[in-house]
Design a protein around this motif. Structure first.
Motif, mmCIF file in Angstrom:
data_model
loop_
_atom_site.group_PDB
_atom_site.id
_atom_site.type_symbol
_atom_site.label_atom_id
_atom_site.label_comp_id
_atom_site.label_asym_id
_atom_site.label_seq_id
_atom_site.Cartn_x
_atom_site.Cartn_y
_atom_site.Cartn_z
ATOM 1 N N ALA A 114 -2.619 -11.681 8.041
ATOM 2 C CA ALA A 114 -1.188 -11.468 7.836
ATOM 3 C C ALA A 114 -0.560 -12.565 6.981
ATOM 4 N N GLU A 115 -1.153 -13.759 7.016
ATOM 5 C CA GLU A 115 -0.608 -14.893 6.273
ATOM 6 C C GLU A 115 -1.667 -15.519 5.386
ATOM 7 N N VAL A 116 -1.186 -16.119 4.300
ATOM 8 C CA VAL A 116 -2.057 -16.899 3.429
ATOM 9 C C VAL A 116 -2.182 -18.295 4.025
ATOM 10 N N ALA A 124 9.545 -3.586 4.099
ATOM 11 C CA ALA A 124 8.490 -2.839 3.421
ATOM 12 C C ALA A 124 8.984 -1.441 3.065
ATOM 13 N N ALA A 125 9.734 -0.829 3.991
ATOM 14 C CA ALA A 125 10.275 0.505 3.723
ATOM 15 C C ALA A 125 11.336 0.458 2.627
ATOM 16 N N GLU A 126 12.165 -0.583 2.658
ATOM 17 C CA GLU A 126 13.193 -0.712 1.617
ATOM 18 C C GLU A 126 12.557 -0.904 0.245
ATOM 19 N N ARG A 173 -0.373 -6.884 4.359
ATOM 20 C CA ARG A 173 -0.408 -6.516 5.775
ATOM 21 C C ARG A 173 0.687 -7.255 6.543
ATOM 22 N N GLY A 174 0.853 -8.543 6.256
ATOM 23 C CA GLY A 174 1.866 -9.324 6.954
ATOM 24 C C GLY A 174 3.270 -8.791 6.741
ATOM 25 N N VAL A 175 3.565 -8.359 5.526
ATOM 26 C CA VAL A 175 4.890 -7.789 5.246
ATOM 27 C C VAL A 175 5.094 -6.520 6.063
ATOM 28 N N ARG A 176 4.090 -5.645 6.076
ATOM 29 C CA ARG A 176 4.208 -4.388 6.821
ATOM 30 C C ARG A 176 4.385 -4.628 8.308
ATOM 31 N N ASP A 196 -8.472 -14.655 -0.558
ATOM 32 C CA ASP A 196 -9.256 -14.706 0.675
ATOM 33 C C ASP A 196 -8.508 -14.038 1.825
ATOM 34 N N ALA A 197 -7.202 -14.309 1.934
ATOM 35 C CA ALA A 197 -6.417 -13.719 3.024
ATOM 36 C C ALA A 197 -6.348 -12.206 2.902
ATOM 37 N N GLU A 198 -6.161 -11.706 1.667
ATOM 38 C CA GLU A 198 -6.096 -10.259 1.475
ATOM 39 C C GLU A 198 -7.448 -9.627 1.781
ATOM 40 N N LYS A 199 -8.523 -10.268 1.356
ATOM 41 C CA LYS A 199 -9.863 -9.732 1.590
ATOM 42 C C LYS A 199 -10.179 -9.669 3.079
ATOM 43 N N ARG A 200 -9.747 -10.677 3.842
ATOM 44 C CA ARG A 200 -10.034 -10.734 5.275
ATOM 45 C C ARG A 200 -9.027 -9.963 6.109
#
Length: 226
Positions: A33-35, A130-132, A120-123, A26-30
């Motif tokens: 940034a957090e679950v 995220a770059a590493e 998204r939250g990690v980025r 649900d969090a990824e779909k919406r």
């Protein structure tokens, strides 16, 4: 593919659908940034669907010939795995006995400071991490306070070595998590189809049973979808 001997094998399954699976999807779909979830990762229970999946898997195992049925269940100590194992035992071993034990090496990957964050939250919150991760690859990337895929493979490898020495030749079922099923495949299969060798998530459906043959090189075989 190498030969598969169903009378001498290691079975593995991911737990049934959990509240965490639903919350993350649900969090990824919406695009959050957090679950959003009220439970700690170790305490996440199964959903009603997850309980039904686990019961189905138990009934499937009950249909196996006695020589193929696992005589030992080894389970992750996390609640969603424990609830799955409980349903399996109730439906597959109602009129028989099966050895049962817990092993912390079958737990899911620890994400450290990235726990509970979506992609998204990690980025957004840890762009340097995220770059590493992109630079070193997901197999070797270890977030602060967490584990890399390589770390999981190492502990699962230690577990499998001990399993061979103590329970060699008897059918055993691991009730565990997606990353552990992938790690078993990484260790026991050739490179073909090795999910951990890539940057994808190595999707393992909830409550799907996999079997790894004994010799000469273990072969994975999907038994049936839940």
């Amino acid at each position: 593919m190498p030969s598969f001997d169903p009378t001498r094998c290691l079975y593995a399954c991911r737990h049934g659908e959990s509240l965490g699976n639903i919350a993350r999807a649900d969090a990824e779909k919406r695009g959050l940034a957090e679950v959003v979830c009220a439970y700690r990762d170790a305490d996440l229970p199964l959903t009603a669907t997850g309980h039904a999946q686990a019961a189905w898997l138990g009934r499937r195992l009950a249909q196996l010939p006695p020589a193929q049925r696992p005589v030992r269940l080894i389970c992750s100590p996390y609640r969603r795995a424990l609830e799955t194992a409980d349903a399996i035992i109730r439906h597959a071993y109602a009129n028989s006995r099966v050895a049962f034990s817990l092993d912390a090496r079958l737990r899911p990957k620890a994400f450290g400071v990235l726990e509970g964050l979506t992609r998204r939250g990690v980025r957004e919150r840890f762009p340097e991490l995220a770059a590493e991760r992109e630079r070193v690859g997901r197999f070797h990337f270890r977030p602060p306070g967490g584990e890399s895929r390589a770390d999981v493979v190492q502990r699962v490898g230690d577990f499998l070595a001990q399993l061979r020495s103590r329970h060699g030749g008897e059918p055993v079922l691991l009730v565990t998590h997606q990353i552990v099923v992938n790690a078993v495949g990484h260790l026991l299969l050739d490179d073909e189809g090795d999910a951990l060798a890539t940057d994808d998530d190595g999707w393992v459906p909830n409550a799907r049973l996999y079997a790894f043959g004994a010799a000469p090189v273990p072969a994975a075989q999907e038994v049936e979808a839940a």
